[in-house]
Structures are given as C-alpha cells and as structure tokens.
Design an enzyme around this catalytic site. Structure first.
Site, PDB file in Angstrom:
ATOM      1  N   HIS A  71      51.398 -71.534 107.321  1.00 35.11           N
ATOM      2  CA  HIS A  71      52.029 -72.071 106.117  1.00 35.11           C
ATOM      3  C   HIS A  71      50.936 -72.604 105.208  1.00 35.11           C
ATOM      4  CE1 HIS A  71      51.544 -75.607 108.640  1.00 35.11           C
ATOM      5  NE2 HIS A  71      51.894 -76.422 107.648  1.00 35.11           N
ATOM      6  N   HIS A  73      50.231 -75.653 103.853  1.00 36.67           N
ATOM      7  CA  HIS A  73      49.736 -77.024 103.796  1.00 36.67           C
ATOM      8  C   HIS A  73      48.210 -77.076 103.919  1.00 36.67           C
ATOM      9  CE1 HIS A  73      53.779 -79.240 104.706  1.00 36.67           C
ATOM     10  NE2 HIS A  73      53.656 -78.876 103.440  1.00 36.67           N
ATOM     11  N   ASP A  75      45.936 -78.902 105.223  1.00 33.79           N
ATOM     12  CA  ASP A  75      45.181 -79.075 106.469  1.00 33.79           C
ATOM     13  C   ASP A  75      45.131 -77.796 107.295  1.00 33.79           C
ATOM     14  OD1 ASP A  75      48.002 -79.725 106.711  1.00 33.79           O
ATOM     15  OD2 ASP A  75      47.617 -80.276 108.783  1.00 33.79           O
ATOM     16  N   HIS A  76      45.909 -76.780 106.920  1.00 35.63           N
ATOM     17  CA  HIS A  76      45.883 -75.479 107.596  1.00 35.63           C
ATOM     18  C   HIS A  76      45.178 -74.408 106.758  1.00 35.63           C
ATOM     19  CE1 HIS A  76      48.820 -76.456 110.876  1.00 35.63           C
ATOM     20  NE2 HIS A  76      49.054 -77.448 110.023  1.00 35.63           N
TER      21      HIS A  76
END
Length: 277
Positions: A71, A73, A75-76
C-alpha cells in the site's frame, strides 16, 4: 518480545527498517523474496529512505527484478522509487501514483520471477489500495498493514473503509481455512505461525469493537438509530468531536498517544454503522 527480522522458509528474508515508533512497532518489515538458486529477487515494501536501510536491502537482495508495494503509506513506500532506480527495475503497486514503469498490480495478478510465484490478493480496508501477497510454495501471506505481527491495525478513515476491511479479513480467513496459507508475514512486528488463529482473532476483535462503539453511542446520544444518523452527519461535516468522545470511552485502556490513530478507526466504524442504521 524483541523482533529483528531474519530468514523465513526457503524463500524469504525480512530486513527490518530502523524506523521504530508507536505506530510502526519495531519498524517496517521489508521482505526480500527469492526462489532457491535464482539470480533475481523481489522486494516488497522498501520502507523509508535514510539510515542505511536501502543499502541493507541491497546487501540481502542482490539483483532485484521487481519492487512491489502492499500500500502507499510513507513508511512502506518512501524508498521504493530510489531502490528501483538503483536496481534498474520497476515498482508495481495498485495506486498508479506509486508505480514506476508500465506494470501495475491488482488482485488476481500473479508475479513470477525466476521460478518464484507470488499471488496477489486485494485486501482493501486499512487503505483503499491495500494488497496482500501469497507465496504458495511457503503457504505464507505477506499482509502489509492488513494484519500486524503484534496488536491490531488501524482502518485509516476516510481512505480506509471498515466494510471492505471486514471482507478482506473474511477472504484471508477462507484461505487459511483451506490451508492455502498457514503463516502471516506482516508489514510490522514478528511473523505469525498460525494464520487461522490470528485471522479468527482479528475478525472477532472487529465485531467486539463495533459492539463497544454501539454501546458508547447509546450512552452519548440515545437512541442508537438517531445517534448513527447524527454520527453520519457529523462525519460528513468533518466534525471529530463525537468520534473523540467515543474513543475516550471505548479506548480508555489504550495509551492516549495512540488515540489519534484510534479515532481514525472509530470514524470508520461510525461510517460503517451509519450505512447500516
């Protein structure tokens, strides 16, 4: 419980990003997948830039054939483009804004890399673009933030939607019941060796939270049906006071530093209940 990543099965290595906090737990799990004996690997969720994380990924991954995102976000996904450009490969994601190259990604797709097979399962709910990745050879599923290795996740309203999330849990639970998956390799926190148990817990937990929110609404603005209508109207106007009051009741045992995240889930719960009033 201390979690530091490491190797799992014959095809996976988790490189833990140095971005630990209250929301990311020990940090973001970047997964490097490679078929035994193969030259190229697939990297899932490269995580953040900085602090040597991309270098650590490359040291494990070697020749990278593709980067996939569970996804969007930050932090990914933050390091995805830079890692892909360094490796000379593409970034595949459901959201076109996060893709690099011509190939997207969606539920039902199968990604193959030098004998490695990854089956894509659409699991919206945490976010609208959330995907999970099944490795049939390992009977494992990489869930991103849909299922965490510790605790439960946030349904990030308004992008996240509770009805979709419940459907996604049902879909993953069905795979676990069929023994297509037995382990969960999450986007944060340690691996879980009993997929059926944790997915059963997640489903039960969500229903219990919904019941708690219903009870809170009865106390705050009875009767319940009128409360749900008011909740829907409040959400439509962007007002957060009702959601915060519900958080203070339902999440009273949770560290207040996590209340803003809990409020996102409560707003998703209120929206879900309002459509079913």
């Amino acid at each position: 419980m201390t979690w530091g990543g490491g190797s799992f099965g014959e095809r996976a290595h988790c490189v833990l990003a140095p971005n630990a906090n209250m929301m990311t737990l020990d940090g973001t799990n970047t997964w490097v997948l490679r078929e035994p004996g193969a030259a190229r690997s697939v990297v899932i969720d490269p995580g953040p830039l900085g602090d040597g994380h991309l270098e650590a990924i490359r040291a494990v991954a070697g020749d990278i054939g593709a980067v996939l995102l569970t996804h969007h976000h930050f932090d990914h996904s933050e390091g995805a483009r830079e890692l892909a450009e360094l490796a000379g490969c593409g970034v595949r994601a459901l959201d076109p804004a996060y893709q690099l190259g011509s190939e997207g990604l969606g539920g039902g797709d199968v990604v193959e890399m030098d004998g490695l097979e990854i089956r894509v399962v659409a699991t919206p709910g945490h976010t609208a673009d959330s995907l999970s990745f099944v490795l049939p050879a390992e009977r494992a599923v990489l869930t991103g933030d849909t299922v965490l290795g510790r605790g439960t996740t946030v349904v990030a309203h308004p992008d996240g939607e509770l009805g979709a999330y419940l459907d996604s849990l049902d879909a993953l639970h069905a795979l676990a019941e069929a023994q297509s998956i037995t382990a969960v390799w999450p986007g944060h926190g340690p691996v879980i060796d009993d997929a059926l148990a944790v997915l059963g817990y997640y489903r039960t937990h969500r229903q219990e939270r919904l019941a708690q929110v219903r009870d809170a609404l009865r106390l705050l603005t009875p009767p319940a049906e009128e409360s749900l209508v008011r909740a829907e109207e409040s959400l439509a106007r962007g007002e957060e006071s009702l959601a915060r009051r519900v958080v203070e009741m339902v999440y009273a045992d949770v560290d207040p530093i996590l209340w803003p995240a809990a409020e996102l889930s409560v707003r998703a719960q209120l929206a879900y209940l309002a459509t079913r009033a």
